[in-house]
Every structure is written in structure tokens, then in C-alpha cells.
Design a protein around this motif. Structure first.
Motif, PDB file in Angstrom:
ATOM      1  N   MET A   1       0.846  -1.196   0.000  1.00  0.00           N
ATOM      2  CA  MET A   1       0.000   0.000   0.000  1.00  0.00           C
ATOM      3  C   MET A   1       0.889   1.257   0.000  1.00  0.00           C
ATOM      4  O   MET A   1       1.935   1.268   0.644  1.00  0.00           O
ATOM      5  CB  MET A   1      -0.906   0.006   1.231  1.00  0.00           C
ATOM      6  CG  MET A   1      -2.146   0.816   0.968  1.00  0.00           C
ATOM      7  SD  MET A   1      -3.510   0.461   2.087  1.00  0.00           S
ATOM      8  CE  MET A   1      -2.865   0.832   3.674  1.00  0.00           C
ATOM      9  N   SER A   2       0.433   2.264  -0.735  1.00  0.00           N
ATOM     10  CA  SER A   2       1.287   3.453  -0.789  1.00  0.00           C
ATOM     11  C   SER A   2       1.153   4.294   0.477  1.00  0.00           C
ATOM     12  O   SER A   2       0.114   4.294   1.142  1.00  0.00           O
ATOM     13  CB  SER A   2       0.953   4.288  -2.021  1.00  0.00           C
ATOM     14  OG  SER A   2      -0.425   4.535  -2.060  1.00  0.00           O
ATOM     15  N   ARG A   3       2.252   5.000   0.764  1.00  0.00           N
ATOM     16  CA  ARG A   3       2.250   5.948   1.887  1.00  0.00           C
ATOM     17  C   ARG A   3       2.235   7.354   1.327  1.00  0.00           C
ATOM     18  O   ARG A   3       2.622   7.583   0.176  1.00  0.00           O
ATOM     19  CB  ARG A   3       3.542   5.786   2.699  1.00  0.00           C
ATOM     20  CG  ARG A   3       3.614   4.526   3.512  1.00  0.00           C
ATOM     21  CD  ARG A   3       4.960   4.433   4.226  1.00  0.00           C
ATOM     22  NE  ARG A   3       6.070   4.507   3.279  1.00  0.00           N
ATOM     23  CZ  ARG A   3       7.355   4.512   3.628  1.00  0.00           C
ATOM     24  NH1 ARG A   3       7.698   4.461   4.882  1.00  0.00           N
ATOM     25  NH2 ARG A   3       8.309   4.571   2.706  1.00  0.00           N
ATOM     26  N   LEU A   4       1.813   8.287   2.158  1.00  0.00           N
ATOM     27  CA  LEU A   4       1.891   9.685   1.760  1.00  0.00           C
ATOM     28  C   LEU A   4       3.187  10.273   2.314  1.00  0.00           C
ATOM     29  O   LEU A   4       3.562   9.983   3.460  1.00  0.00           O
ATOM     30  CB  LEU A   4       0.699  10.475   2.317  1.00  0.00           C
ATOM     31  CG  LEU A   4      -0.698   9.963   1.957  1.00  0.00           C
ATOM     32  CD1 LEU A   4      -1.766  10.865   2.583  1.00  0.00           C
ATOM     33  CD2 LEU A   4      -0.896   9.896   0.434  1.00  0.00           C
ATOM     34  N   VAL A   5       3.846  11.101   1.519  1.00  0.00           N
ATOM     35  CA  VAL A   5       5.086  11.744   1.970  1.00  0.00           C
ATOM     36  C   VAL A   5       4.875  13.256   1.887  1.00  0.00           C
ATOM     37  O   VAL A   5       4.773  13.808   0.793  1.00  0.00           O
ATOM     38  CB  VAL A   5       6.279  11.335   1.064  1.00  0.00           C
ATOM     39  CG1 VAL A   5       7.560  11.956   1.580  1.00  0.00           C
ATOM     40  CG2 VAL A   5       6.381   9.826   0.975  1.00  0.00           C
ATOM     41  N   LEU A   6       4.764  13.883   3.030  1.00  0.00           N
ATOM     42  CA  LEU A   6       4.474  15.324   3.041  1.00  0.00           C
ATOM     43  C   LEU A   6       5.748  16.131   2.796  1.00  0.00           C
ATOM     44  O   LEU A   6       6.774  15.896   3.430  1.00  0.00           O
ATOM     45  CB  LEU A   6       3.883  15.721   4.407  1.00  0.00           C
ATOM     46  CG  LEU A   6       3.583  17.207   4.587  1.00  0.00           C
ATOM     47  CD1 LEU A   6       2.442  17.668   3.672  1.00  0.00           C
ATOM     48  CD2 LEU A   6       3.245  17.520   6.051  1.00  0.00           C
ATOM     49  N   VAL A   7       5.658  17.082   1.870  1.00  0.00           N
ATOM     50  CA  VAL A   7       6.765  18.024   1.656  1.00  0.00           C
ATOM     51  C   VAL A   7       6.205  19.438   1.809  1.00  0.00           C
ATOM     52  O   VAL A   7       5.344  19.862   1.037  1.00  0.00           O
ATOM     53  CB  VAL A   7       7.411  17.840   0.259  1.00  0.00           C
ATOM     54  CG1 VAL A   7       8.469  18.913   0.022  1.00  0.00           C
ATOM     55  CG2 VAL A   7       8.027  16.449   0.123  1.00  0.00           C
ATOM     56  N   LEU A   8       6.692  20.158   2.817  1.00  0.00           N
ATOM     57  CA  LEU A   8       6.190  21.506   3.095  1.00  0.00           C
ATOM     58  C   LEU A   8       6.921  22.550   2.246  1.00  0.00           C
ATOM     59  O   LEU A   8       7.964  22.262   1.642  1.00  0.00           O
ATOM     60  CB  LEU A   8       6.379  21.816   4.585  1.00  0.00           C
ATOM     61  CG  LEU A   8       5.548  20.964   5.541  1.00  0.00           C
ATOM     62  CD1 LEU A   8       6.072  21.076   6.970  1.00  0.00           C
ATOM     63  CD2 LEU A   8       4.075  21.364   5.466  1.00  0.00           C
ATOM     64  N   GLY A   9       6.375  23.756   2.294  1.00  0.00           N
ATOM     65  CA  GLY A   9       6.911  24.840   1.465  1.00  0.00           C
ATOM     66  C   GLY A   9       8.321  25.273   1.812  1.00  0.00           C
ATOM     67  O   GLY A   9       8.962  25.982   1.033  1.00  0.00           O
TER      68      GLY A   9
ATOM     69  N   ASP B   1      -0.801   5.649   6.133  1.00  0.00           N
ATOM     70  CA  ASP B   1       0.517   5.968   6.701  1.00  0.00           C
ATOM     71  C   ASP B   1       1.073   7.229   6.046  1.00  0.00           C
ATOM     72  O   ASP B   1       1.038   7.374   4.820  1.00  0.00           O
ATOM     73  CB  ASP B   1       1.496   4.817   6.436  1.00  0.00           C
ATOM     74  CG  ASP B   1       1.151   3.607   7.291  1.00  0.00           C
ATOM     75  OD1 ASP B   1       0.022   3.589   7.832  1.00  0.00           O
ATOM     76  OD2 ASP B   1       1.987   2.708   7.395  1.00  0.00           O
ATOM     77  N   VAL B   2       1.603   8.099   6.887  1.00  0.00           N
ATOM     78  CA  VAL B   2       2.175   9.354   6.381  1.00  0.00           C
ATOM     79  C   VAL B   2       3.590   9.504   6.911  1.00  0.00           C
ATOM     80  O   VAL B   2       3.825   9.311   8.109  1.00  0.00           O
ATOM     81  CB  VAL B   2       1.347  10.572   6.854  1.00  0.00           C
ATOM     82  CG1 VAL B   2       1.845  11.847   6.192  1.00  0.00           C
ATOM     83  CG2 VAL B   2      -0.128  10.379   6.604  1.00  0.00           C
ATOM     84  N   VAL B   3       4.504   9.886   6.023  1.00  0.00           N
ATOM     85  CA  VAL B   3       5.865  10.208   6.460  1.00  0.00           C
ATOM     86  C   VAL B   3       6.019  11.719   6.368  1.00  0.00           C
ATOM     87  O   VAL B   3       5.785  12.304   5.308  1.00  0.00           O
ATOM     88  CB  VAL B   3       6.916   9.543   5.537  1.00  0.00           C
ATOM     89  CG1 VAL B   3       8.323   9.876   6.022  1.00  0.00           C
ATOM     90  CG2 VAL B   3       6.703   8.045   5.485  1.00  0.00           C
TER      91      VAL B   3
END
Ligand code: FAD
Ligand code: DLZ
Ligand code: SF4
Length: 508
Positions: free
Chosen positions: A1-9, A98-100
Motif C-alpha cells: 500500500m502506498s504511503r503519503l510523503v508530506l513536503v512543506l513549502g 501511513d504518512v511520512v
């Protein structure tokens, strides 16, 4: 299953911990322009445009490198308006739980992410030299957390400007050579400027429509918005300005806003440049004989010393740091900080340049706008909000310790061993502002006296109990005490009257 990878500004770095930990074939990078981030303070329009344009270009570069990016533009009809909301929306869309995330540079957002009802793994942001644990170890048991000693550790750790175990050219710090007053002429033509391309133009139109009423001029917009442009700006600085950076680091000029400064803090803080590439470029120029040691050392110290140190303090001190007010200052931030008319030339020019460029150099921030706020007893929380809003490089982890700690002494002396206050004499020595000011810098009382002169003594007098015993301030109190009693009374009442006029909304 894919995870989300947050990249902020302000996490626009391919080497970001979250991206390193992710699987580019399976995971989804989430990036979002959101109302909450764009309005937790009234950011300068240039700052918002810089971040949005750099985010869009970074997302394109990630896609080109094979990542799947779920990017929310500000005006997307489904945009929920917050980072947490966008994570939930994307989790739903991609059936991910799941989020990284890479640790944000602000407690507010760290706490918001901890509350998201998804499985959030928060990785330490390792784009800095010192980890939290390393800084804590360094701070442990020390009576005073002075930057200089931390800086030496960072020199040893990186090997920058080191000659074996010793500092290059025999000294750790060449600061005493770096205090020359404003030069008559500046040979550096200023930072590299970039013509807005299509992506930037589109963002400028958006920002104009949505944030056009914020304090600050959006156009002309010339910032770099990707890594390769930022590297070109860095090279120009190293070649043309760094040799004189040290000498004139503290100088200020009416006609020249940048002097020999790098104007790269927004690129470094947003992730377009790395600490080591900047410092190695400076070191290379020194090794090649193009740059004297006082310039290379002074510049590298700002980055591996001050920048890393203030970040360490922000995370060490915890979320209440921005609410500290050790001197119990409670005056409202005067309108002149938002461009209201003032007769003080130094303040008018510093604010004007801030409005036009979203930039002022360190001494303008510390010894003009910061000094004034401290002398006038402005509520540090309001001062903090102002700095966080108006500069393109302002993110809380770096802005708050500089403002609350270094500039306003609101942390009670964790960062500054004494308050950075000065009378007009300092500003006069380091700039040419006073020459054309409506006030007279040499006049100490009465009509036309420079307000910095009046407020300086007012500050020392009202905080006597706290600072009299400070070894570095004894001379100031001795000078004050040597003045005759009548004169002291006049200074204090003139200061009081001047503050009352400012509070009443008079043009002062
Ligand atoms: P240069 O003078 O050319 O210095 C080179 C680099 O050193 C900068 O790009 C910056 O990355 C680093 N640096 C220098 N001084 C500091 C410092 N005190 N703390 C951290 N890094 C430093 N800097 C920010 O990056 N963001 C802020 O929000 C910010 N707010 C400030 C608020 C106040 C009240 C004060 C007194 C200083 C603040 N600073 C802040 C520090 C400093 O003023 C800016 O980093 C600097 O002016 C950026 O311009 P420059 O790139 O031309 O820097
Ligand atoms: C400053 C800023 C702005 C104006 N807008 C955004 C945004 O829309 N999306 C985003 O991911 N980040 C933005 N930022 C940067 C964040 O506010 C920053 O990551 C935190 O303050 C932590 O440093
Ligand atoms: Fe600023 Fe005082 Fe000089 Fe005027 S005289 S520019 S108020 S320091």
C-alpha cells in the motif's frame, strides 16, 4: 500500500529525510498551497509568491525524477485549506493511512500533524548540522549557552576553516575586524535578479488577487525560485561580494539596501541551497586566495554558528518560547512598522526597504527596527509577529529566537548576554541615515532630539534592577549616574512625552 510523503513549502530539498525514506515507485508525495499556512500571519506577498512558485517548480522536478506528486494549488476547488486537511483528503483519495513527514520548523505545525488521525511518522529534519540530541548534549549542564562555543564544535565537526585541530589562521573568530562603518561606494551591484518565468507569473497573479492587501510590494519580483537559480545567486555573491562581506557586515546605507550581504537566507531556509554547499563555496574562495579570512570566517560563522545555534535554542526551549516577555513590555506595535509616516529616517528607510524587498540585513533588523521596539517597550509577541510576516526568510524556528531572544531580550538572556540597545550614536556611526533625518543625532534632550537617545536612557532607567549588575552594562549605568540629576529628569520626561505622542498617533 502506498504511503503519503508530506513536503512543506520550506522543505524543497531532494535530500529531505522524508523523500529519502520513501519509495518513489509506490509512495505519493503530498504538497499543498493552503490558506492556513498562507495566513497564520499576514505574510509579505513576495514571501508567499516565493514559496508557492518554488513549491510548484520543486513538484515539477520531483515528477521529472519519477515521483508521483499530489499537488494542491491554492485555488483548487477541493483544497481544504490546511495541511492536516489535505493529508486527510489525499489519504482518502489514495486509500493510504501511513504518512511520512519531515519535522516542520514550527511547533504549531508539529502539534497539528501529531493530531492528524492517520499513522504519522515524523522524521528529524537532517538538513541541519546539529541534531536535536546533539544540541541538547552540548547545552546540558552549561550555565550560559553562548553561541561562540557551540560554533567551535560545528567548525570541528565540519572541518570548515580548520588546520588540523586548530582554527585556520590561528583564530576562531575575526569579528573585531568586521565593524567598519558604511563605505562611500559599494562595488557589489546587488544580488542576482531573475525575470519571472511562466510559473512565477501565474503565481504572481494568484498572490496579487488573494494577498494583494497584505503589507508589502509584490512587484518587481526577482527572487530565485529553483535550485539552479539559487546556486547562480550564491556564485555571484561569493565572487563579487564575499571579499568585502566581513569589513562592512554591520554597515547601513540609504542608497544601498544589500551592501555586501548574500541575500540567500530565503533560499537556504526553503531548501533550495544546502548549508555545506554554501560554506564550502566560501571556503574554496578563501583557499583560492580570493577572499580574506575575516570575510570567509565571518560568513561561515553566521551559517554554521548562529543559524544552527538559534535553531537549537528554539527546539530546546519549547512551544511557549514565542510568548516569553521577561521585560514585561506591553506597548502596541506602532503603525510606523506597517509603513505609517515617521520622521525617524532610519526607521522609515528600514520599513520602506522591508515593504519593497521583503528583506533587510541583520543590523537593520537588530539595531534599527529591533532596537527601537526594545527601547520603546513594545510587546515582544507583536514584534515577533511582525518579523515573521514581513521577511521572505522568516520561519519560526529561525525568526523567533532572533526576535524574542537576540533582539527583544524577552527570553531573559538565554541568547543575548545583554540587551542589544543603543542610542542614535551607533546608528550614526554605522550608517548615513542621520545626515538627512529630521531629528538631530547629537541632540540629547528637547526639541529635535533623536528618539533613540531619549529612549536609550529611559530603557536603562526603567530596567535598572535587572541590568545594573550585568558586568557588560556597568559602564552605561556609570555614565547615566554621572549626568546631573536635573538632566536625567529632563531626559526621562522628554522620553515619556515622546512615547505619549507616538501612542496618540502623532507623526513622530
Ligand atoms: P548575510 O548577512 O549575508 O549572512 C549569511 C547567512 O547567514 C544568511 O543568509 C543566514 O542564513 C545566516 N545568518 C546570518 N545571521 C543569522 C542569524 N542571526 N540567525 C540565523 N541565520 C543567520 N534570519 C532568517 O533566516 N530568518 C528570519 O526570520 C530572521 N529573522 C530575524 C529577526 C531579527 C529580529 C534579527 C535581528 C535577525 C533575524 N534573522 C533572520 C537573521 C539575519 O538577519 C538574516 O539571516 C539575514 O539578514 C539574512 O540576509 P542575508 O542572506 O543577506 O545574510
Ligand atoms: C510560509 C508558508 C506559506 C506562506 N505557505 C505554505 C503553503 O501553502 N504550504 C506549505 O506547505 N508551506 C507553506 N509555508 C511554509 C510553512 O508555513 C512552514 O513549513 C512552517 O511554518 C514550518 O516552518
Ligand atoms: Fe535614526 Fe536618530 Fe539617526 Fe534619525 S537621528 S536616523 S532617528 S538614529
Amino acid at each position: 500500500m502506498s504511503r503519503l510523503v508530506l513536503v512543506l513549502g520550506d522543505q524543497l530539498s531532494p535530500e529531505l529525510a522524508g523523500l529519502q525514506a520513501a519509495d518513489r515507485a509506490a509512495d505519493i508525495v503530498v504538497m499543498a498551497e493552503v490558506a492556513e499556512e498562507a495566513s497564520y500571519v499576514g505574510h509579505h506577498p513576495k514571501k508567499i509568491a516565493f514559496i508557492f512558485a518554488s513549491m510548484r517548480k520543486f513538484a515539477a522536478s520531483l515528477r521529472a525524477a519519477g515521483w508521483q506528486v499530489a499537488y494542491s494549488e491554492f485555488d483548487d476547488s477541493e483544497n481544504s485549506g490546511s495541511i492536516a486537511g489535505e493529508l486527510l483528503r489525499r489519504a482518502d483519495q489514495y486509500e493510504a493511512s501511513d504518512v511520512v513527514v519531515t519535522e516542520p520548523g514550527e511547533w504549531r505545525l508539529i502539534e497539528a500533524l501529531r493530531d492528524v488521525p492517520l499513522k504519522v511518522e515524523m522524521l528529524e529534519d537532517d538538513r541541519f548540522l546539529a541534531s536535536h540530541a546533539e544540541f541538547e548534549r552540548w547545552a546540558e549542564g552549561r550555565k550560559a549557552l553562548r553561541m561562540e562555543y557551540f560554533y567551535r564544535e560545528m567548525r570541528r565537526k565540519t572541518g570548515l576553516l580548520m588546520d588540523g585541530d586548530n582554527p585556520a589562521e590561528g583564530k576562531w573568530n575575526f569579528d573585531h575586524e568586521n565593524r567598519k562603518p558604511a563605505p562611500d561606494e559599494v562595488s557589489f551591484g546587488g544580488p542576482m535578479q531573475f525575470t519571472p518565468d511562466e510559473v512565477v507569473q501565474e503565481v504572481l497573479d494568484l498572490v496579487e488577487a488573494r494577498f494583494g492587501d497584505n503589507f508589502g510590494d509584490l512587484r518587481p519580483f526577482w527572487f530565485a525560485t529553483d535550485r539552479s537559480q539559487a546556486r547562480r545567486a550564491l556564485s555571484k555573491f561569493i565572487r563579487e561580494a564575499l571579499p568585502k562581506f566581513g569589513d562592512f557586515q554591520d554597515a547601513m546605507l540609504m542608497e544601498n539596501r544589500f551592501l555586501y550581504h548574500a541575500v540567500i537566507s530565503m533560499y537556504l531556509n526553503a531548501g533550495l541551497l544546502t548549508v555545506m554547499e554554501i560554506c564550502e563555496a566560501a571556503q574554496d574562495a578563501w583557499q583560492a586566495g580570493d577572499v580574506p579570512i575575516n570575510a570567509a570566517e565571518g560568513f561561515i560563522r553566521q551559517i554554521i554558528g548562529w543559524r544552527e545555534y538559534v535553531r537549537g535554542i528554539y527546539f530546546l526551549e519549547g512551544p511557549d518560547y514565542t510568548r516569553r516577555n521577561a521585560l514585561t513590555h506591553d506597548r502596541d506595535l506602532p503603525w510606523l512598522y506597517w509603513g505609517g509616516e515617521t520622521k525617524m529616517q532610519c526607521m522609515a528607510r528600514a520599513v520602506e526597504q522591508t515593504r519593497e524587498e521583503a528583506y533587510a540585513h541583520h543590523i537593520q533588523r537588530l539595531m534599527v527596527t529591533g532596537n527601537f521596539a526594545l527601547l520603546a517597550g513594545i510587546d515582544p509577541a507583536q514584534v515577533h509577529e511582525w518579523y515573521l510576516a514581513v521577511y521572505a526568510d522568516a520561519f519560526e524556528w529561525v525568526e523567533a529566537p532572533n526576535t524574542i531572544g537576540m533582539s527583544q531580550y524577552a527570553d531573559g538572556g538565554i541568547i543575548a548576554s545583554k540587551p542589544y540597545v543603543s542610542s542614535g550614536a551607533y546608528i550614526n556611526r554605522m550608517s548615513n541615515y542621520c545626515k538627512s533625518c529630521a531629528y538631530s543625532v547629537t541632540t540629547k534632550t528637547g526639541e529635535g532630539a533623536c528618539p533613540f537617545n531619549l529612549l536609550y536612557w529611559h530603557f536603562l532607567d526603567r530596567h535598572r534592577d535587572r541590568f545594573e549588575g550585568n558586568a557588560r552594562m556597568g559602564n552605561m549605568y556609570r555614565t547615566w549616574d554621572r549626568m546631573d540629576a536635573e538632566r536625567r529628569k529632563t531626559v526621562l520626561s522628554d522620553a515619556q512625552a515622546w512615547l505619549a505622542r507616538m501612542e496618540a498617533g502623532e507623526v513622530v
